[in-house]
Design an enzyme around this catalytic site. Structure first.
Site, PDB file in Angstrom:
ATOM      1  N   ASP A  23       0.815  -1.218   0.000  1.00 42.60           N
ATOM      2  CA  ASP A  23       0.000   0.000   0.000  1.00 42.60           C
ATOM      3  C   ASP A  23       0.849   1.269   0.000  1.00 42.60           C
ATOM      4  O   ASP A  23       0.377   2.340   0.363  1.00 42.60           O
ATOM      5  CB  ASP A  23      -0.973  -0.005   1.186  1.00 42.60           C
ATOM      6  CG  ASP A  23      -0.236  -0.082   2.509  1.00 42.60           C
ATOM      7  OD1 ASP A  23       1.002  -0.307   2.496  1.00 42.60           O
ATOM      8  OD2 ASP A  23      -0.880   0.075   3.555  1.00 42.60           O
ATOM      9  N   ASP A 242      24.415  11.138 -16.223  1.00 41.97           N
ATOM     10  CA  ASP A 242      23.293  11.564 -17.059  1.00 41.97           C
ATOM     11  C   ASP A 242      22.129  11.784 -16.110  1.00 41.97           C
ATOM     12  O   ASP A 242      21.558  10.830 -15.585  1.00 41.97           O
ATOM     13  CB  ASP A 242      22.973  10.476 -18.091  1.00 41.97           C
ATOM     14  CG  ASP A 242      21.847  10.872 -19.047  1.00 41.97           C
ATOM     15  OD1 ASP A 242      21.137  11.856 -18.781  1.00 41.97           O
ATOM     16  OD2 ASP A 242      21.686  10.165 -20.072  1.00 41.97           O
ATOM     17  N   ASP A 253      17.842  17.609 -18.933  1.00 42.54           N
ATOM     18  CA  ASP A 253      18.496  16.331 -19.246  1.00 42.54           C
ATOM     19  C   ASP A 253      19.931  16.644 -19.647  1.00 42.54           C
ATOM     20  O   ASP A 253      20.177  17.105 -20.755  1.00 42.54           O
ATOM     21  CB  ASP A 253      17.721  15.668 -20.402  1.00 42.54           C
ATOM     22  CG  ASP A 253      18.274  14.305 -20.804  1.00 42.54           C
ATOM     23  OD1 ASP A 253      19.243  13.841 -20.184  1.00 42.54           O
ATOM     24  OD2 ASP A 253      17.720  13.719 -21.751  1.00 42.54           O
ATOM     25  N   HIS A 332      23.332   5.027 -30.585  1.00 40.50           N
ATOM     26  CA  HIS A 332      22.044   5.717 -30.377  1.00 40.50           C
ATOM     27  C   HIS A 332      21.960   6.972 -31.231  1.00 40.50           C
ATOM     28  O   HIS A 332      22.919   7.373 -31.880  1.00 40.50           O
ATOM     29  CB  HIS A 332      21.832   6.046 -28.890  1.00 40.50           C
ATOM     30  CG  HIS A 332      22.909   6.916 -28.289  1.00 40.50           C
ATOM     31  ND1 HIS A 332      23.037   8.248 -28.570  1.00 40.50           N
ATOM     32  CD2 HIS A 332      23.902   6.621 -27.401  1.00 40.50           C
ATOM     33  CE1 HIS A 332      24.052   8.751 -27.871  1.00 40.50           C
ATOM     34  NE2 HIS A 332      24.602   7.789 -27.168  1.00 40.50           N
ATOM     35  N   HIS A 343      11.615  12.601 -22.783  1.00 36.96           N
ATOM     36  CA  HIS A 343      11.467  12.279 -24.200  1.00 36.96           C
ATOM     37  C   HIS A 343      10.102  12.829 -24.574  1.00 36.96           C
ATOM     38  O   HIS A 343       9.088  12.163 -24.424  1.00 36.96           O
ATOM     39  CB  HIS A 343      11.559  10.772 -24.440  1.00 36.96           C
ATOM     40  CG  HIS A 343      12.919  10.220 -24.107  1.00 36.96           C
ATOM     41  ND1 HIS A 343      13.186   8.887 -24.027  1.00 36.96           N
ATOM     42  CD2 HIS A 343      14.086  10.845 -23.837  1.00 36.96           C
ATOM     43  CE1 HIS A 343      14.466   8.705 -23.721  1.00 36.96           C
ATOM     44  NE2 HIS A 343      15.031   9.882 -23.600  1.00 36.96           N
ATOM     45  N   GLU A 366      23.143  14.977 -27.896  1.00 35.47           N
ATOM     46  CA  GLU A 366      23.876  14.058 -27.034  1.00 35.47           C
ATOM     47  C   GLU A 366      24.578  12.922 -27.767  1.00 35.47           C
ATOM     48  O   GLU A 366      24.241  11.759 -27.589  1.00 35.47           O
ATOM     49  CB  GLU A 366      22.932  13.468 -25.982  1.00 35.47           C
ATOM     50  CG  GLU A 366      21.610  12.941 -26.535  1.00 35.47           C
ATOM     51  CD  GLU A 366      20.749  12.287 -25.452  1.00 35.47           C
ATOM     52  OE1 GLU A 366      21.307  11.526 -24.654  1.00 35.47           O
ATOM     53  OE2 GLU A 366      19.536  12.535 -25.426  1.00 35.47           O
ATOM     54  N   TYR A 370      31.125   4.708 -27.181  1.00 33.15           N
ATOM     55  CA  TYR A 370      31.219   3.683 -26.137  1.00 33.15           C
ATOM     56  C   TYR A 370      31.975   2.498 -26.710  1.00 33.15           C
ATOM     57  O   TYR A 370      31.537   1.904 -27.698  1.00 33.15           O
ATOM     58  CB  TYR A 370      29.820   3.225 -25.697  1.00 33.15           C
ATOM     59  CG  TYR A 370      28.853   4.380 -25.536  1.00 33.15           C
ATOM     60  CD1 TYR A 370      28.680   4.999 -24.298  1.00 33.15           C
ATOM     61  CD2 TYR A 370      28.148   4.876 -26.641  1.00 33.15           C
ATOM     62  CE1 TYR A 370      27.815   6.082 -24.161  1.00 33.15           C
ATOM     63  CE2 TYR A 370      27.294   5.961 -26.513  1.00 33.15           C
ATOM     64  CZ  TYR A 370      27.122   6.558 -25.275  1.00 33.15           C
ATOM     65  OH  TYR A 370      26.280   7.626 -25.154  1.00 33.15           O
ATOM     66  N   GLU A 390      25.807  15.865 -23.272  1.00 30.08           N
ATOM     67  CA  GLU A 390      24.420  16.178 -23.608  1.00 30.08           C
ATOM     68  C   GLU A 390      24.014  17.541 -23.074  1.00 30.08           C
ATOM     69  O   GLU A 390      24.207  17.845 -21.899  1.00 30.08           O
ATOM     70  CB  GLU A 390      23.479  15.114 -23.005  1.00 30.08           C
ATOM     71  CG  GLU A 390      22.011  15.432 -23.190  1.00 30.08           C
ATOM     72  CD  GLU A 390      21.097  14.315 -22.688  1.00 30.08           C
ATOM     73  OE1 GLU A 390      21.476  13.620 -21.735  1.00 30.08           O
ATOM     74  OE2 GLU A 390      20.008  14.173 -23.266  1.00 30.08           O
TER      75      GLU A 390
HETATM   76 MG    MG Z   1      20.112  12.146 -20.831  1.00 32.13          MG
HETATM   77 ZN    ZN Z   2      18.598  12.689 -23.357  1.00 34.86          ZN
END
Ligand code: MG
Ligand code: ZN
Length: 420
Positions: A23, A242, A253, A332, A343, A366, A370, A390
């Site tokens: 709860d 991030d 962000d 990405h 987003h 951004e 990697y 970013e």
């Molecule tokens: Mg971010």
């Molecule tokens: Zn972002």
């Protein structure tokens, strides 16, 4: 409302309370669309926009005042104050919605709402329509049901000066949080200790995180959405943070990648330089009249050229661009809309073409590189390095405004800030 036209009605529900376990509820966060249209902060509320209604076009259903419940759960606005404080024309107890709303929808040809987002709301909607249909005298039931998303999300895509002012503040808090986090970032401390400093800096300014922050050291920087934050910072590691702050439901962000101990290694410096240059090139494409995809294309060019010159990718830049081989290290896209949601809503393509940027739109920029820790295709010294930079960038009349500009990202500034 005028976009929907006469003969239309629009119905939007507040976000329900959501349970975390047993709860215990998650901290309440209003639905972004509902917040955008009302600013009303409570669950168990429904907004109906009824163009042309004589007694008021903007109608809110919300919880009644209830001293006993308020003693337990806190103050409620109540229908009376909702009119005075939130600018709605008319308000009713949400308990009475089944008796009141169906009649208000009578005679309206088109109904705008979200379907399939909340099971409970879908069920209510069907009940209201059934009720309307079964009412005596052959009521006119809406014939057309239109997904509200497109209409509303087009509006949300263009930020007003007041929204931009909030986003600037959210950005400033996120920048301060990264600085605070750095003060806690020393070799030997846990990622969650750095996270704690980050969250503290947000909460003391009344903000909440706009998403679970990534605080990643060492090879964890190669995990795109790392949120475990349980590893340890080692001397010479990269630290990728991030994190965004949300203020009055508006998000920021920011990502920065810092050298733990204050000095990048030769390999780290080489990759950092490429990502920084790629981000600069991408930001240059954020202006009115450029397609949304131009920033990613510009960033990709720089990343590919850089990775080829470091011999991390074989073959020439143009063949790597064509084959997409670079996605091994840059998997990405370079950005997304940002606003009430991190987003944020809004179509990225219009008529099957990339959307053109316009004044008032806000995007993140951004790019990242990697090198997976287990990638045996590259020399060991490169493995386990992840770098992303970013910023949040608003399209203005004359160019762009970097909302997150006050947090340094230049190589020397970043090292100096870490060494301090
Ligand atoms: Mg971010
Ligand atoms: Zn972002």
């Amino acid at each position: 409302m005028h976009m929907a036209g006469d003969g239309a009605a629009l119905v939007v529900a507040a976000a329900p309370r959501r349970m975390r376990n047993a709860d215990a509820a998650w901290p309440y966060r209003q639905d972004s669309d509902f917040h955008y249209l009302t600013g009303f902060p409570e669950p168990d509320a429904v907004l109906a926009l009824l163009p042309g209604r004589a007694n008021g076009e903007v109608v809110l259903f919300c919880r009644e005042r209830d001293p006993e419940r308020e003693r337990l759960d806190g103050a409620r606005v109540g229908p009376e104050d909702a009119v005075a404080r939130y600018g709605v024309d008319d308000a009713f107890p949400v308990e009475d919605i089944d008796d009141i709303l169906p009649g208000m929808l009578e005679g309206r040809a088109r109904l705008y709402c979200h379907f399939g987002r909340e099971n409970e709301f879908d069920a209510h909607l069907l009940r209201w329509l059934r009720r309307l249909r079964s009412s005596r005298g052959g009521a006119v039931v809406p014939r057309e049901f239109i997904a509200l998303g497109h209409l509303l999300h087009e509006l949300r895509l263009y930020k007003s000066p007041a929204e931009l002012a909030l986003m600037r503040r959210a950005a400033r808090i996120a920048a301060a949080a990264q600085r605070a986090a750095l003060l806690a970032a020393r070799p030997g401390v846990a990622e969650y200790e750095v996270e704690a400093a980050l969250l503290h800096a947000m909460r003391v300014q009344g903000a909440v995180p706009s998403y679970p922050p990534t605080v990643a050291a060492g090879a964890n920087t190669c995990v795109m959405h790392y949120t475990a934050n349980r590893g340890k910072l080692g001397r010479g590691d990269l630290l990728l943070i991030d994190a965004g702050a949300e203020l009055e439901c508006y998000a920021s962000d920011i990502t920065r990648t810092w050298p733990v101990g204050g000095c990048f290694s030769r390999e780290q410096r080489a990759l950092y330089g490429i990502v920084a240059e790629a981000q600069q090139a991408a930001i240059g494409e954020v202006r009115a009249g450029r397609p949304f995809t131009a920033a990613h294309d510009a960033a990709t060019q720089v990343v590919v050229k850089g990775l080829c010159s470091l011999k991390l990718l074989a073959g020439g830049a143009s063949s790597v661009m064509k084959s997409g081989e670079y996605k091994r290290f840059f998997p990405h896209k370079t950005g997304h809309w940002i606003g009430l949601d991190v987003h944020d809503v809004g179509d990225y393509r219009v008529d099957d073409q990339p959307r053109m940027l316009e004044k008032g739109m806000v995007v993140t920029v951004e790019p990242g590189i990697y090198i997976p820790p287990d990638d045996n295709g590259v020399p060991a010294k490169w493995r386990g390095l992840g770098i992303r930079i970013e910023d949040d960038v608003a399209v203005t009349a004359r160019g762009s405004e970097i909302l997150t500009a006050e947090l340094p990202k230049g190589l020397d500034d970043v090292q100096a800030l870490c060494a301090a």
